[in-house]
Design a protein around this motif. Structure first.
Motif, short mmCIF file in Angstrom:
data_model
loop_
_atom_site.label_atom_id
_atom_site.label_comp_id
_atom_site.label_asym_id
_atom_site.label_seq_id
_atom_site.Cartn_x
_atom_site.Cartn_y
_atom_site.Cartn_z
N GLU B 15 0.84 -1.19 0.00
CA GLU B 15 0.00 0.00 0.00
C GLU B 15 0.88 1.25 0.00
OE1 GLU B 15 -2.66 0.11 3.29
OE2 GLU B 15 -3.62 1.98 2.68
N GLN B 81 -3.70 1.63 -3.44
CA GLN B 81 -4.51 1.38 -2.25
C GLN B 81 -5.06 -0.05 -2.29
OE1 GLN B 81 -7.53 4.39 -2.68
NE2 GLN B 81 -6.07 6.08 -2.53
N PRO B 82 -5.45 -0.60 -1.14
CA PRO B 82 -6.03 -1.96 -1.14
C PRO B 82 -7.22 -2.09 -2.09
CG PRO B 82 -5.46 -1.31 1.08
CD PRO B 82 -5.23 -0.09 0.22
N PRO B 114 -1.75 -4.37 2.65
CA PRO B 114 -1.85 -3.21 3.56
C PRO B 114 -0.57 -3.02 4.37
CG PRO B 114 -3.67 -4.78 3.89
CD PRO B 114 -2.69 -5.43 2.97
#
Lengths: 113, 114
Positions: B15, B81-82, B114
């Motif tokens: 991330e 981002q996830p 993450p």
């Protein structure tokens, strides 16, 4: 704006049975596509309609698959009889014009046992 | 890192890192290219497009680069981002007699940790 609607979401049948999928494209979209997506692969175009006419069906196994878009809006894709290798997700998409951005439905996951 | 598995090529990132997803297209006459994102259980969704008269186009957190010399596209995702975890497909549009039948690439699975 409503998206592309497909039904059913899931279908399980035995080989040699028949199955039909339905698609309602985005209102006003003249071009409608049916794709087959096997797990781990990209969508493979089966048939492309422009209004109610077929633009391309070169990869449609015509001995068992058929599709129609009679009034230039909704479309159905049929498999008769189904084989084990037909297990896949069947995606419907529509676009304003051929080759433009396509909007996809959630697909129908078919399992042939 | 990037690896080629039995099915889809996979790119694993942390991330916040930047991601680069590559695609080789087949037809030098293709004039329009689209990147799609497909999340599990959903249909592909449009991300960004580029015409053959451009070599770069930027969107929100995404950039597409086109190299016509080697028939190569890349999708760059900034600050991954996830929620970016998905399979990414490039599609090319060859001008086949005006029918413009799109062709999808194999796809790359992006996994964001993450």
């Amino acid at each position: 704006e409503a998206g592309v609607a497909q039904s059913p979401r899931y279908k399980i049948i035995e080989k040699r049975q028949s199955v039909a999928f339905w698609c309602n494209p985005i209102s006003g979209h003249a071009t409608l596509y049916w794709y087959q997506q096997i797990l781990g692969q990209g969508p493979k175009l089966l048939i492309q309609f422009q209004n109610n006419g077929v633009v391309d069906d070169s990869q449609l196994p015509k001995d068992r698959f058929s599709a129609e878009r009679l009034k230039g809006v909704d479309s159905t894709l049929k498999i008769q009889p189904a084989k084990l290798e037909d297990s896949a997700v069947y995606l419907c998409a529509s676009s304003l014009e051929p080759g433009n951005i396509q909007y996809f439905g959630a697909g129908t996951r078919l399992s042939v046992l | 890192g990037e690896s080629v598995g039995l099915h889809l090529p996979t790119l694993s990132v942390q991330e916040g890192d930047n991601s680069i997803i590559n695609c080789a297209y087949s037809n030098s006459a293709s004039d329009y290219f689209i990147w799609y994102k497909q999340e599990s259980g959903k249909g592909p969704q449009f991300i960004i497009d580029i015409r053959s008269n451009m070599d770069k186009r930027q969107g929100q957190r995404v950039t597409v680069l086109l190299n016509k010399t080697v028939k190569h596209l890349s999708l760059q995702i900034a600050a991954t981002q996830p929620g970016d975890s998905a399979v990414y497909f490039c599609a090319e549009r060859p001008p086949a007699g005006g029918s413009y039948i799109p062709t999808f690439g194999r796809g790359t699975s992006l996994i964001v940790h993450p």
